[in-house]
Design a protein around this motif. Sequence first.
Motif, PDB file in Angstrom:
ATOM      1  N   GLN A 129      23.319  -9.727  16.476  1.00 18.98           N
ATOM      2  CA  GLN A 129      23.533  -8.506  16.915  1.00 18.98           C
ATOM      3  C   GLN A 129      24.593  -8.198  15.325  1.00 18.98           C
ATOM      4  O   GLN A 129      25.640  -9.585  15.663  1.00 18.98           O
ATOM      5  CB  GLN A 129      23.607  -7.835  17.558  1.00 18.98           C
ATOM      6  N   ARG A 230       3.974  -9.196  16.783  1.00 16.05           N
ATOM      7  CA  ARG A 230       2.917  -9.533  14.788  1.00 16.05           C
ATOM      8  C   ARG A 230       3.152 -10.192  14.737  1.00 16.05           C
ATOM      9  O   ARG A 230       3.331 -11.526  14.414  1.00 16.05           O
ATOM     10  CB  ARG A 230       4.248  -8.464  14.019  1.00 16.05           C
TER      11      ARG A 230
ATOM     12  N   GLU B 678       9.534   2.238  18.923  1.00 11.19           N
ATOM     13  CA  GLU B 678      10.460   2.548  19.954  1.00 11.19           C
ATOM     14  C   GLU B 678      11.873   2.364  19.535  1.00 11.19           C
ATOM     15  O   GLU B 678      11.921   1.321  19.210  1.00 11.19           O
ATOM     16  CB  GLU B 678      10.081   2.523  21.249  1.00 11.19           C
ATOM     17  N   LYS B 690      18.919  -0.739  21.282  1.00 10.02           N
ATOM     18  CA  LYS B 690      19.191  -2.557  21.854  1.00 10.02           C
ATOM     19  C   LYS B 690      18.541  -3.347  20.645  1.00 10.02           C
ATOM     20  O   LYS B 690      18.908  -4.104  20.475  1.00 10.02           O
ATOM     21  CB  LYS B 690      17.242  -2.158  22.173  1.00 10.02           C
ATOM     22  N   PHE B 691      18.173  -2.964  19.767  1.00 12.18           N
ATOM     23  CA  PHE B 691      17.467  -3.678  18.762  1.00 12.18           C
ATOM     24  C   PHE B 691      17.732  -2.666  16.795  1.00 12.18           C
ATOM     25  O   PHE B 691      16.394  -2.926  16.011  1.00 12.18           O
ATOM     26  CB  PHE B 691      16.215  -4.582  18.388  1.00 12.18           C
ATOM     27  N   LYS B 698      10.116  -3.156  15.912  1.00 11.31           N
ATOM     28  CA  LYS B 698       8.808  -3.748  15.800  1.00 11.31           C
ATOM     29  C   LYS B 698       8.177  -2.707  15.083  1.00 11.31           C
ATOM     30  O   LYS B 698       7.730  -1.511  15.330  1.00 11.31           O
ATOM     31  CB  LYS B 698       8.451  -4.443  16.747  1.00 11.31           C
ATOM     32  N   SER B 699       7.825  -2.570  14.030  1.00 15.10           N
ATOM     33  CA  SER B 699       6.629  -1.890  12.691  1.00 15.10           C
ATOM     34  C   SER B 699       5.871  -3.042  12.054  1.00 15.10           C
ATOM     35  O   SER B 699       6.004  -4.022  12.372  1.00 15.10           O
ATOM     36  CB  SER B 699       7.785  -1.242  11.688  1.00 15.10           C
TER      37      SER B 699
END
Lengths: 326, 813
Positions: A129, A230, B678, B690-691, B698-699
């Motif tokens: 992050q 993915r 999400e 979270k991220f 995630k996409s």
Amino acid sequence: MMRLPKFEYRVPREISEAVKMMADAGPDGMFVAGGTDLYPNMKRRQQTPKTVISVTRLQEMRAIRGDAETGIVIGPSISLTDICNHPVINRDYPVVAEAARLISTPLLRNMGTIGGNLLLDTRCNYYDQNYEWRKGINFCMKKDGDICWVAPSSPKCWAVQSADLVPVMVALGARVKLVSTLGERMVTAEGLYNDDGINYLHKRPDELLTEIHLPPRNGMKAVYKKLRRRGAFDFPVLGVAATLDRAEDGTVRDARLILGGVAPAPIRVKEAEGILVGHKLDQERMAAAAEACYLKARPLDNTDFLMNWRKQMARPFVLRALEELR
Amino acid sequence: MATNNGDNEQPLKVVGKPFRKVDARAKCTGQTLFADDITLPRMLFAKLLRSHVPHALIKSIDTSKAIALPGVVAVITGRDLPIPYGILPVSQDEHALCIDKVRFIGDPVAAIAALDEDTAFEAMDLIEVEYEPLESISTIEDALSIEQPRIHDYGSGGNIHKKVSLEFGDMEEGFAEADLIREDVFFYEGNTHLPMEQHAALAHFDADGKLTLWSATQTPHYVHRALAKTLEIPASHIRVIATPNGGGFGGKSDPFNHEIVVAKLAMITGRPVKVTLTREEVFYCHRGRHPVLMWVKTGVKRDGAITAMHFRSLLDGGAYGSYGVASTFYTGALQTVTYNIPRYKFEGVRVFTNKPPCGPKRGHGTPQPRFALEVQIDKIAEELGLDPVEIRRRHLVPPDSVTANYLRVGSNGLGECIDKVVEASDWKNKFQKLPYGRGIGLACGSYLCGAGLPIYWNDMPHSGVQLRLDRQGGVCVMCGSIDIGQGSDSILAYIVAEVLGIDPFDIRVLTADTDLTPVDLGSYSSRVTLMTGNAALQAAERARELLTIAVAEKLDVPIENITFAERRAFDVENPDVGVSFAEAVQLAEAKFGTIGTVGSYTPPRSPGKFKGAGVGPSPAYSYSAAVVEADVDPETGIITVERVWIAHDIGRSINPALVMGQVEGSVYMGLGEALMEEMTYRGNRNVVHKFPSLLEYKSPTTLEMCDVKTFLVEDPDPNGPFGAKEVGQGPLLPIPPAVVNAVYDAVGVRIDEVPASPDKVLKAIREKAQGKEGRYGPKSVPEVEWPAPLKVLTPAEGGDGRELPREAAHMKD
């Protein structure tokens, strides 16, 4: 925009020059190859070297020699794209090319190197992050803080081994050459990794990875299965590397089962190997080996997906790996 | 609207043809100037220091060290921008920089202008902010139960932002008529827009003290208003230019703090100031899909006809109002426009939490209830032994009707949409007939073609177009609309070209500049093609009228004989007799003076007159139906969507290639929401996101995108230009429910929440194997003290669209 901090960039032409530069730079120095991991980390201030020494111009580290009979030596500065396309690797050690093809994206494979993948920094959703985010949780022990947010009572860091080629190299029984101004040494891939998210390598920072040795292949077959959200981009959140060497009658002479992406280091599941060696592969043995791997996989809540589900995935992924080898 | 097809009925030359976009070449060759591409001499760079605590009082801010850093030119805090703003007049609850309180991690508290970005970044660490932490609120349940501390001091008490309760018709009677009543609970997780382009803005005060702001915004008009308010300068001294958006999806529809901040810093420093947000900051801007918990009770007859529906939605709004009041109403508005619902009750509540604010994302407030409704219909069909196709097909809302909640439906091509996808997917041979692990699911949806009412109350048009014709034959279309990639600039060119008989690439399109173009309210609510299209049509028809008079006079033929095509104006009975388009303009200019015309569009009035009737009405509704075929791995729970068949009722395609692009883009975004996307936070870790990164949020990638077979159903709507309806948002709606309906067909488990991630699917599969229900989803919704409903008689009950007086309503009770 996120910006790189200022740093000194040096480009040695020979290994001896590179390790000398590193010795001079001291603890603030870092080697860089493709930079696909280091530079984003620097933008986020996770890694903050003052001197960055590029290994991309070291011709000695860009060759592949040998074959399945003799074993091969791979130069760690070779790009992942070149590994994917290399005829000898595809012919003699196809699992290496297959695993390399699963890394990230085509663009990043053009830049990223095989050596860089083997030495990839461990990953964690509390660590990967940017500076401001990490400040929001008052940092973690891997950088600028003193707690592990995944396991707050833990004295050690649980950042995750996240490189696809790591379990593969351990399963293949690879060895690597490390060079510094103090000399050179050979280390097994299995011995290279340490089960600690901060000190994740048994390699001193001043040592340069200069060669990757794969042993002669003999009758060994290998496979790698990767779990991720993915079909591109994503790091593994479970990687299963399996090798089998079988006698003519199908009896397993040697087996290796390595789990990646579930702990700070790759996990060799000797219990599972023991279940397989000396026997023929049947459904029951394969299921028992998968169960042994499941018990050894103890992921924590610091990557994509629920940790409980990731653990459960060890069973079908190991089973599918073994079925493919059968 | 005079006529939709021009005065002389003739085949359309431009409309309906797959022309390339007018801006395609610039986009493909990288020549489009996005906001971040613009640089000005002496430009400074801004950074916003954002709160790293989720909820706290600001005790003090010390900027002295930052301002002392060489290269820093100015530092401002909330005291420099004390006036609040917000997109809705009822939610003026934001400050460009927080003054006394921060409400989520990412809320800005100070801003720096420096000679370069590195210096600004360095200076951020030198600003000392002392916070007094407050208890943080991270869930709907917390917000409903924790009265103190309050995140805002307005709303419906405690941390409740807004409560809504509307009742249309006699619910008791409705449920009494039902043969079957089902109650179900659903959850739709929040997700974000994820535009490729990060927000950027550049502000500049010119020599005579007027402000220009270039910004990646979908709503330059509303940004204009917010700047005038917060900077306290006359609106006439402000020019907002919306640069081409590298994707918007609703995420650039609010006035944003960084836009106001660069304007203020430019004012203070006398130099241009630019800001480009990091990806993390884009996650903090958010305004994305609200997480919504839903309870729905539906009564049906044996044939599946709905007798009554009672719908409750609980929205997690995040830290600010944004569009939230509208979002809340939208979660209850469009249930009634697909299948006939004769009696309908809606209760909605939006709460504040210490997270980035939610707002409008593609489908604004409607994908969540659509998910609930379409999954519940599948369950009802199963209980009644009806085919999911038939239960939907039999009970469609008729065209040209008014729903129980007073939405006027014009054209409705849903039946044909269903027929197309059912036939193409070979539904009859697949539904309940595929091997275990593979399944097929159907769902439908409907969406607005533009909100019927503006965001702030006024009687002016929603869209204006100015057209200027010059004697060289040049045509310039000017409109406040903003192209966010959907092709709105091209639509203007196509429509004007069609009417004037010229090539769309002859036209200069000038948009989204508040100094040069008439107001268009913005690229939101799927309003642009219909509203700017109608305004452009009117302006073009007025111009053609002037040209026609002049040409008819010159050629000495009757006015009704003059037609325009192939860059000529000519006698339709004797096509050799005519003039070039440029000559036609010259003749008109000689006769009338400089040729400029205007057109504007105001939506028709809605039949609903009750309080709350403002959300839902639209000049027209688009319809979509989709069939999804999916594989479900029973060992892992991983869903792989193999194929989607989707049909969309577009009214008429102005450009079928662009329409299909929007349909497929909607399918793609819908799959992301259904399967993985999400916005999640760690409530036990300071409510951090979270991220907030492109890697870990995630996409789907192109590898996850399945084959899509798209059908366009064209049943022209009388309110659309050439009959056109929307396509930007509607086709997303059926995708998430169709995915989980396919999962049920594949492995027999109900996933009553999205994203339908593999852990949820696997858990349900394992439970089913143990003889349990085989369902994943929320079990109940928290208790809410709902206000007494505002009661409205339905049209069928003889209602007039007004609420019953309170006393009468009570007497009825």
